[in-house]
Design an enzyme around this catalytic site. Structure first.
Site, PDB file in Angstrom:
ATOM      1  N   PRO A 111       0.817  -1.222   0.000  1.00 31.82           N
ATOM      2  CA  PRO A 111       0.000   0.000   0.000  1.00 31.82           C
ATOM      3  C   PRO A 111       0.847   1.267   0.000  1.00 31.82           C
ATOM      4  O   PRO A 111       0.352   2.345  -0.286  1.00 31.82           O
ATOM      5  CB  PRO A 111      -0.811  -0.084   1.299  1.00 31.82           C
ATOM      6  N   GLU A 164       1.217  -8.226   8.568  1.00 31.12           N
ATOM      7  CA  GLU A 164       1.505  -6.786   8.648  1.00 31.12           C
ATOM      8  C   GLU A 164       2.482  -6.339   7.565  1.00 31.12           C
ATOM      9  O   GLU A 164       2.965  -5.208   7.584  1.00 31.12           O
ATOM     10  CB  GLU A 164       2.052  -6.434  10.036  1.00 31.12           C
ATOM     11  N   ARG A 221      -3.236  -7.268 -21.164  1.00 34.94           N
ATOM     12  CA  ARG A 221      -4.054  -6.643 -22.217  1.00 34.94           C
ATOM     13  C   ARG A 221      -3.188  -5.894 -23.231  1.00 34.94           C
ATOM     14  O   ARG A 221      -3.598  -5.669 -24.361  1.00 34.94           O
ATOM     15  CB  ARG A 221      -5.068  -5.652 -21.611  1.00 34.94           C
ATOM     16  N   ASP A 256      -9.585   1.294 -25.028  1.00 31.26           N
ATOM     17  CA  ASP A 256      -9.919   1.192 -23.604  1.00 31.26           C
ATOM     18  C   ASP A 256      -9.883   2.559 -22.927  1.00 31.26           C
ATOM     19  O   ASP A 256      -9.141   3.447 -23.351  1.00 31.26           O
ATOM     20  CB  ASP A 256      -8.880   0.318 -22.871  1.00 31.26           C
TER      21      ASP A 256
END
Ligand code: SAM
Length: 236
Positions: A89, A116, A154, A169
């Site tokens: 993150p 964690e 893709r 896209d």
């Protein structure tokens, strides 16, 4: 292109690898995906890969030894050694630009955390490409790794049936959103397909699509941070 996923839960990828475009790309030899269990490299006699954080606090932290040994062993299994991507993150916010950069690499090692997260020395020693799929916290790096694989393939030539699909896209090179799409039937629940799409006039269709794409992109820009604004939420 080759992906090596380093995870404590390789089984999560079993059904994912057997779906649709990805399975076809693997069968065609365009994409390779290998999932490795980090636990196989632990030197702990109880097979542990995590321990309590120094300084106290909740949860467990992934230890450096099994992760680093796993990375070294997996790198050595093929050429080129590949770039290590750490799913975290705290990483670079994932956008279509990140996808484009990742798609230029011949081989990526995707490091999935759990609990964690990682002992920070893993990051310090590997100097990985740190990627976050968004400002939220998942239970593990496996779903973020799937997002990465799904988006990157893709852009690999031969994966999509029609190469123009990726070019059209949303979030492509010019950053715009795709125009609305319709298929049969022409009328559904009283809603008709825009007449212009039935006209057979390719130039007019292209013009309409560009206008619709501009409109959607403009509306999204107006909404805070690219999220759908409350006043555009459809009535339930
Ligand atoms: N305590 C960590 C923190 O606050 O940053 C969160 C650890 S999370 C529960 C466990 C693992 O999930 C992370 O090590 C990472 O690999 C993965 N993960 C969670 N959210 C992610 C995100 N937004 N992007 C990429 N990976 C993520």
């Amino acid at each position: 292109m080759r992906f090596d996923v380093l995870t404590l839960f390789p089984g999560i990828f079993d059904s994912y690898l057997k779906q649709s475009l990805l399975e076809d790309a693997i069968q065609a030899g365009i994409v390779q995906v290998h999932a490795w269990n980090i636990r196989d490299w632990t030197q702990d006699k109880h097979q542990r890969v995590d321990d309590r954080p120094f300084g106290g606090g909740p949860g467990m932290v992934l230890m450096a030894q099994p992760v680093l040994d796993c990375v070294a062993a997996v790198r050595a299994k093929a050429e080129p050694p590949g770039k290590v991507v750490m799913l975290t993150p705290a990483g670079e916010r994932f956008t279509q630009r990140t996808v484009e950069k990742l798609a230029e690499e011949p081989r990526l090692l995707l490091l999935c955390g759990r609990y964690e997260g990682f002992d920070d020395r893993i990051r310090q020693l590997l100097n990985p490409w740190e990627v976050s799929v968004g400002d939220f916290v998942c239970n593990g790096g496996e779903v973020p790794a799937m997002v990465l694989i799904d988006t990157v393939i893709r852009l690999i030539p031969g994966v999509l049936g029609h190469e123009q699909s990726a070019a059209d896209d949303s979030h492509n090179e010019d950053g715009r959103l795709e125009y609305p799409q319709y298929t049969r039937p022409r009328v559904f629940n009283g809603l008709e397909v825009p007449q212009i799409l039935l006209s057979g006039n390719h130039a007019a269709v292209a013009k309409w699509r560009k206008e619709q794409s501009d409109l959607r992109s403009h509306n999204q820009n107006k909404a805070s941070g690219g999220r759908q604004s409350p006043d555009t939420t459809p009535d339930e």
